[in-house]
Design an enzyme around this catalytic site. Structure first.
Site, PDB file in Angstrom:
ATOM      1  N   ASN A 227     -28.750  -2.314 -30.764  1.00 25.30           N
ATOM      2  CA  ASN A 227     -29.792  -3.047 -31.511  1.00 25.30           C
ATOM      3  C   ASN A 227     -29.284  -4.389 -32.031  1.00 25.30           C
ATOM      4  OD1 ASN A 227     -32.298  -3.459 -32.909  1.00 25.30           O
ATOM      5  ND2 ASN A 227     -31.343  -2.718 -34.784  1.00 25.30           N
TER       6      ASN A 227
ATOM      7  N   HIS B 192     -36.796  -2.544 -33.595  1.00 21.67           N
ATOM      8  CA  HIS B 192     -38.135  -3.044 -33.232  1.00 21.67           C
ATOM      9  C   HIS B 192     -38.346  -2.950 -31.723  1.00 21.67           C
ATOM     10  CE1 HIS B 192     -38.100  -4.915 -37.207  1.00 21.67           C
ATOM     11  NE2 HIS B 192     -39.359  -5.247 -37.041  1.00 21.67           N
TER      12      HIS B 192
END
Ligand SMILES: *[C@@H]1O[C@H](CO)[C@@H](O)[C@H](O)[C@H]1NC(C)=O
Ligand SMILES: *[C@@H]1O[C@H](CO)[C@@H](O)[C@H](O)[C@H]1NC(C)=O
Ligand SMILES: *[C@@H]1O[C@H](CO)[C@@H](O)[C@H](O)[C@H]1NC(C)=O
Length: 323
Positions: free
Chosen positions: A185, A153
């Protein structure tokens, strides 16, 4: 055209959409704004280009703040760049069709955005292609499947817990980029996101601009930009991700922090401060401008170091407080 005009166009469009719904009491004022918007659209190609998208967005987005549409709030301190703007319920992004990832994603967060008062559930949100982007420029879940990269994201899901639509919108693939999973991430980048949210303990409002970046490196005495691509849509794997964090202080001043992290395994024991960079250095590589409506001397600090006020440099004593 200036981002100033565009913000006016956006404001106009918001109010035009509002004509038919929540701002019924202000007909006369709206009529004037509608007229201004029509004029702007005739002289300004960007306003014309965005018109239909904006009308559409304001008709469909739920808003719990009738006084100020989210889009006006999020864009308050400037557009980083104007390429392929996509407006979502709680974030706004600019999409790079060539690389099939966002140039930048802009968010505005306050405590209610992160505290989940209404039972918003991350587990029911699903990753899906952004169908507003022409098929040939769009990334798909299939591109990521077995690519070795996470669907990372840019606007973090956990920043959008005020309602389920906000959360769902962060899973649209235009807000997603290929990120190294372990060590990035799921670790260091996540730490930076948590660090950013924790800044709400010190500041009432925060703007976050996050994006992808491909950094030149030295190769055979010249500079060279190299990156991998995944899937049949040829989605670029950015060499770096940046995050520019603008904090509003209680007395209306600004604090800026600016980070660029390599998209690679980063060991847990490396301090996040290591990844701070002057915002100008990130602007130079990305071609973007961050929060350009704020003058440098309105900042209390950038990356933890105090910003000297130009007035002081001039030796101008006029506005100095009494000793
Ligand atoms: C808006 O938010 C308040 C709480 O801040 C809530 O009570 C109300 O139901 C919300 N309205 C809508 C339309 O979502
Ligand atoms: C969020 O996404 C899920 C899965 O697609 C869907 O079932 C749900 O209705 C969505 N909620 C909202 C408010 O858009
Ligand atoms: C931002 O961060 C870098 C790296 O820590 C630092 O060198 C710089 O002085 C900071 N401040 C500004 C204004 O760029």
């Amino acid at each position: 055209m200036s981002s100033e005009n565009l913000v006016h166009a956006v404001a106009g469009a918001a109010l035009v959409a509002g004509c038919s719904s929540f701002i019924l009491g202000q007909r006369a004022q709206n009529a004037e704004i509608c007229k201004n918007l029509e004029n702007l659209i005739q002289t300004d190609a960007y306003a014309f280009y965005l018109k239909e998208k904006l009308y559409e967005v304001f008709k469909t987005c739920p808003s719990n703040d009738s006084s100020e549409p989210r889009v006006i709030k999020i864009l308050k301190y400037g557009f980083p760049g104007l390429d392929n703007i996509r407006v979502f319920s709680d974030h706004i992004l600019s999409y790079d069709r060539r690389n099939r990832v966002a140039h930048w994603v802009l968010e505005h967060i306050t405590d209610p955005c992160i505290s989940n008062q209404f039972g918003v559930n991350r587990k029911i949100a699903v990753f899906r292609s952004d169908i507003a982007i022409p098929t040939m420029f769009r990334s798909t879940n299939q591109d990521y499947y077995r690519s070795g990269f996470d669907r990372g994201h840019l606007a973090a899901a956990a920043n959008h817990k005020l309602n389920q639509q906000h959360m769902n919108d962060t899973f649209v693939l235009s807000n997603i980029a290929p990120q190294v999973g372990v060590g990035f991430n799921r670790d260091s980048w996540n730490d930076l996101e948590m660090y950013t949210r924790n800044l709400l303990n010190s500041y009432p409002e925060i703007y976050i601009c996050t994006g992808s970046m491909n950094e030149p490196k030295v190769k055979n005495s010249n500079l060279c930009v190299e990156y991998d691509c995944i899937g049949s849509s040829v989605v670029a794997v950015p060499t770096h991700f940046f995050k520019i964090i603008l904090c509003l202080t209680k007395d209306g001043k600004f604090v800026l922090e600016s980070y660029a992290m390599p998209n690679e395994y980063i060991s847990n024991d490396i301090d996040l401060k290591t990844f701070r960079r002057p915002p100008e250095a990130i602007e130079k590589i990305t071609g973007l401008q961050f929060f350009d409506k704020i003058k440098r001397n309105q900042y209390v600090s950038i990356n933890g170091s105090q910003v000297r006020n130009d007035d002081d440099d001039d030796g101008n004593q006029e506005e100095a407080p009494d000793p």
